[in-house]
Design a protein around this motif. Sequence first.
Motif, PDB file in Angstrom:
ATOM      1  N   TRP A   1      55.848  30.413 -66.430  1.00 11.64           N
ATOM      2  CA  TRP A   1      55.976  31.649 -65.655  1.00 11.64           C
ATOM      3  C   TRP A   1      54.925  32.668 -66.084  1.00 11.64           C
ATOM      4  O   TRP A   1      54.215  33.239 -65.249  1.00 11.64           O
ATOM      5  N   LYS A   2      54.803  32.885 -67.402  1.00 12.47           N
ATOM      6  CA  LYS A   2      53.861  33.885 -67.893  1.00 12.47           C
ATOM      7  C   LYS A   2      52.412  33.459 -67.677  1.00 12.47           C
ATOM      8  O   LYS A   2      51.563  34.277 -67.331  1.00 12.47           O
ATOM      9  N   ILE A   3      52.118  32.173 -67.881  1.00 15.19           N
ATOM     10  CA  ILE A   3      50.736  31.698 -67.691  1.00 15.19           C
ATOM     11  C   ILE A   3      50.300  31.881 -66.236  1.00 15.19           C
ATOM     12  O   ILE A   3      49.211  32.388 -65.950  1.00 15.19           O
ATOM     13  N   THR A   4      51.158  31.468 -65.302  1.00 16.44           N
ATOM     14  CA  THR A   4      50.791  31.550 -63.879  1.00 16.44           C
ATOM     15  C   THR A   4      50.858  32.964 -63.343  1.00 16.44           C
ATOM     16  O   THR A   4      50.356  33.232 -62.246  1.00 16.44           O
ATOM     17  N   ASP A   5      51.476  33.890 -64.100  1.00 14.63           N
ATOM     18  CA  ASP A   5      51.595  35.281 -63.653  1.00 14.63           C
ATOM     19  C   ASP A   5      50.437  36.149 -64.150  1.00 14.63           C
ATOM     20  O   ASP A   5      50.356  37.325 -63.815  1.00 14.63           O
ATOM     21  N   MET A   6      49.565  35.574 -64.969  1.00 16.95           N
ATOM     22  CA  MET A   6      48.471  36.367 -65.549  1.00 16.95           C
ATOM     23  C   MET A   6      47.316  36.538 -64.559  1.00 16.95           C
ATOM     24  O   MET A   6      47.074  35.690 -63.719  1.00 16.95           O
ATOM     25  N   GLU A   7      46.584  37.644 -64.732  1.00 19.34           N
ATOM     26  CA  GLU A   7      45.370  37.865 -63.950  1.00 19.34           C
ATOM     27  C   GLU A   7      44.372  36.730 -64.185  1.00 19.34           C
ATOM     28  O   GLU A   7      43.713  36.267 -63.264  1.00 19.34           O
ATOM     29  N   ALA A   8      44.284  36.308 -65.447  1.00 15.69           N
ATOM     30  CA  ALA A   8      43.307  35.282 -65.806  1.00 15.69           C
ATOM     31  C   ALA A   8      43.561  33.978 -65.058  1.00 15.69           C
ATOM     32  O   ALA A   8      42.618  33.265 -64.705  1.00 15.69           O
ATOM     33  N   PHE A   9      44.829  33.653 -64.797  1.00 13.66           N
ATOM     34  CA  PHE A   9      45.139  32.421 -64.065  1.00 13.66           C
ATOM     35  C   PHE A   9      44.614  32.514 -62.638  1.00 13.66           C
ATOM     36  O   PHE A   9      44.062  31.556 -62.099  1.00 13.66           O
ATOM     37  N   SER A  10      44.797  33.684 -62.016  1.00 12.71           N
ATOM     38  CA  SER A  10      44.268  33.894 -60.667  1.00 12.71           C
ATOM     39  C   SER A  10      42.749  33.850 -60.660  1.00 12.71           C
ATOM     40  O   SER A  10      42.130  33.475 -59.667  1.00 12.71           O
ATOM     41  N   LEU A  11      42.142  34.243 -61.782  1.00 13.02           N
ATOM     42  CA  LEU A  11      40.686  34.223 -61.888  1.00 13.02           C
ATOM     43  C   LEU A  11      40.165  32.785 -61.950  1.00 13.02           C
ATOM     44  O   LEU A  11      39.176  32.436 -61.301  1.00 13.02           O
ATOM     45  N   VAL A  12      40.869  31.939 -62.726  1.00 10.48           N
ATOM     46  CA  VAL A  12      40.435  30.548 -62.900  1.00 10.48           C
ATOM     47  C   VAL A  12      40.777  29.710 -61.678  1.00 10.48           C
ATOM     48  O   VAL A  12      39.972  28.895 -61.219  1.00 10.48           O
ATOM     49  N   VAL A  13      41.994  29.903 -61.123  1.00  7.62           N
ATOM     50  CA  VAL A  13      42.441  29.138 -59.944  1.00  7.62           C
ATOM     51  C   VAL A  13      42.440  30.094 -58.762  1.00  7.62           C
ATOM     52  O   VAL A  13      43.485  30.597 -58.362  1.00  7.62           O
ATOM     53  N   SER A  14      41.294  30.357 -58.218  1.00  2.83           N
ATOM     54  CA  SER A  14      41.174  31.389 -57.179  1.00  2.83           C
ATOM     55  C   SER A  14      41.159  30.774 -55.785  1.00  2.83           C
ATOM     56  O   SER A  14      41.113  29.559 -55.602  1.00  2.83           O
ATOM     57  N   ASP A  15      41.194  31.658 -54.790  1.00  2.99           N
ATOM     58  CA  ASP A  15      41.038  31.280 -53.378  1.00  2.99           C
ATOM     59  C   ASP A  15      42.101  30.320 -52.875  1.00  2.99           C
ATOM     60  O   ASP A  15      41.842  29.470 -52.033  1.00  2.99           O
ATOM     61  N   HIS A  16      43.295  30.428 -53.409  1.00  3.29           N
ATOM     62  CA  HIS A  16      44.389  29.579 -52.908  1.00  3.29           C
ATOM     63  C   HIS A  16      45.689  30.368 -52.991  1.00  3.29           C
ATOM     64  O   HIS A  16      46.175  30.679 -54.074  1.00  3.29           O
ATOM     65  N   GLY A  17      46.271  30.665 -51.829  1.00  2.00           N
ATOM     66  CA  GLY A  17      47.478  31.491 -51.783  1.00  2.00           C
ATOM     67  C   GLY A  17      48.677  30.859 -52.463  1.00  2.00           C
ATOM     68  O   GLY A  17      49.589  31.557 -52.898  1.00  2.00           O
ATOM     69  N   ALA A  18      48.673  29.511 -52.572  1.00  2.00           N
ATOM     70  CA  ALA A  18      49.813  28.823 -53.195  1.00  2.00           C
ATOM     71  C   ALA A  18      49.973  29.198 -54.656  1.00  2.00           C
ATOM     72  O   ALA A  18      51.077  29.112 -55.212  1.00  2.00           O
ATOM     73  N   VAL A  19      48.872  29.613 -55.308  1.00  5.51           N
ATOM     74  CA  VAL A  19      48.928  30.006 -56.722  1.00  5.51           C
ATOM     75  C   VAL A  19      49.937  31.123 -56.932  1.00  5.51           C
ATOM     76  O   VAL A  19      50.616  31.191 -57.953  1.00  5.51           O
ATOM     77  N   ASP A  20      50.050  32.000 -55.929  1.00  7.91           N
ATOM     78  CA  ASP A  20      50.927  33.164 -56.056  1.00  7.91           C
ATOM     79  C   ASP A  20      52.397  32.778 -56.176  1.00  7.91           C
ATOM     80  O   ASP A  20      53.204  33.541 -56.700  1.00  7.91           O
TER      81      ASP A  20
END
Length: 545
Positions: A210-229
């Motif tokens: 939960w915490k890993i996928t909720d970080m800004e850095a995770f969105s930075l590494v796995v970008s351009d995909h709405g499913a990440v949210d």
Amino acid sequence: MKRIVYVLYVAGIFGLFLFYIYICFAIHNEVFQEREDLGYEMITEYEKHQVGEERLPEGVKEIYQFKLKELPDREQCLMFYSLHQEVDVYVGERLVYSLHAGKANFFGKTPGRCFNAIPFLKEDSGSQIRIELTPVYSSSVGVVPEFYFGSELKIWMGILLRNSVPFLLSMIAVLAGLAFLLFTVYNYKNTEVDKSLMMMGMFSIHIGMWKITDMEAFSLVVSDHGAVDYLPFLSLLLVIIPYVLFVKELFSKKEHVVWYVLCFGCFAVTLLSIGLQAAGIADLRQTLWMTHLDMAAMVIVVLGMLFIEWRIAGWNSRLKLMAACLGLCLVGLVSDLVLYYVSKGSAMMFFGMFGFLTYIIILGVMSIRRTKKLMKIGMKAKRYERMAYHDQLTGLFNRTAYADHTGAKSFSPENCIAVMFDLNDLKKCNDTQGHEQGDRYIMCGTQIIKESFGDIGKCYRMGGDEFCVLLENVSLEECGQRVKRLKELVEEHNKAYPDEFPVQIACGYEIYDEKTDFDFGDTLRRADKMMYHEKFIMKSGRASA
């Protein structure tokens, strides 16, 4: 000697670590760079205004405007984090970047949380930049992003560094969870192992993911995909269940109905959240408050159970430790929830992670220590049980084991064969060649009996020179073949070891007959009688020879 090796190894690891620290301070490189490393800066001087339009998801659009300064020859990057906001970026009146949820999206209306990176070149110097952010949730209205401008690599490194502490805590939680899982799986067949540790491991993995996928850095590494949210929300949905299944085992009232009410409540919230998401009524982010309510209910139940446990067992050290850990978790959790709602989900939250991690490690280690203690007791009990039911010399089952097996309610004598054996002249072997050679005679006989019958029946040493094998659902013909094989093995052994005391095994077998046998004891006595008849023939034949 082994202890010395361990101590030297640990000392060596510590020494290498200290040596590396020394290297870090002792080695310096001389660097010459013709061009200045511009790094990056935060853009804080901009115009901001809000435009109202009814056609927009929340009826408003937030616009940020600023003018680019003189740019160097190298490419520069504008980067900012959008939180459930549609994005349009203009250079003058020219659209250069946009981010919108796909029209064909089955789930949700949000482009999610992601970093937006827009490159700029020297010819863009002095241009007017306009950034339009359209919130898709009311909670995203008024969320002001941080605008980074400069080297994209430097911006990346700065963001990753800022997220390093919560990422490290989260990874420790995931690794601790995996350790608990592996420990439980490895020892799963051991009845003394606390199986609830597996649930503690799953809870730890849920929290860490939960915490890993909720970080800004995770969105930075796995970008351009709405499913990440959706990953952090999905990680949270069922998090209560493994925690409840673990923590209830620490209390006297471990089977109280309230624990299961919490679990079924969590299932209900999960199904409702997924249903609302699938129907397009509400996104997982909008139904997150239900999960938070579920967590609040869990906290109330655990506090109530702590109070009940205090009334039952008193304020002991274990209860004090549990209360302290829970208090630390509550402080961290409340701090994170306050930050979440005040910052509208944009602030970095790791107080709860720190509390949970401490709680997980302390309770996990406590459970493992208790499990290891129970395993030692269990191993000792199994050792005593083996001594009670096994012959110490041969390792075969003994007469007590035979009596327990045939006396059990589950034992059925139908289609059961009793095979009796006697090692001829064992007393003579002991008297003439000593008990050591007598023990060898017994072990040789045991090996031959096991090799002949061990794969189809249970072997027992009834005492002294007498052995028994119980065959269930085996035909008399098969039994006769095995007896023949036993005679062949005896002959082969005696030929291979002509200088040793010769092995002779008398044998008799009978199948249970309900017409003549009152119980299986009668079958055993008939087999015993047949064995003694063969023993008499063997001795008579040897005497006449």
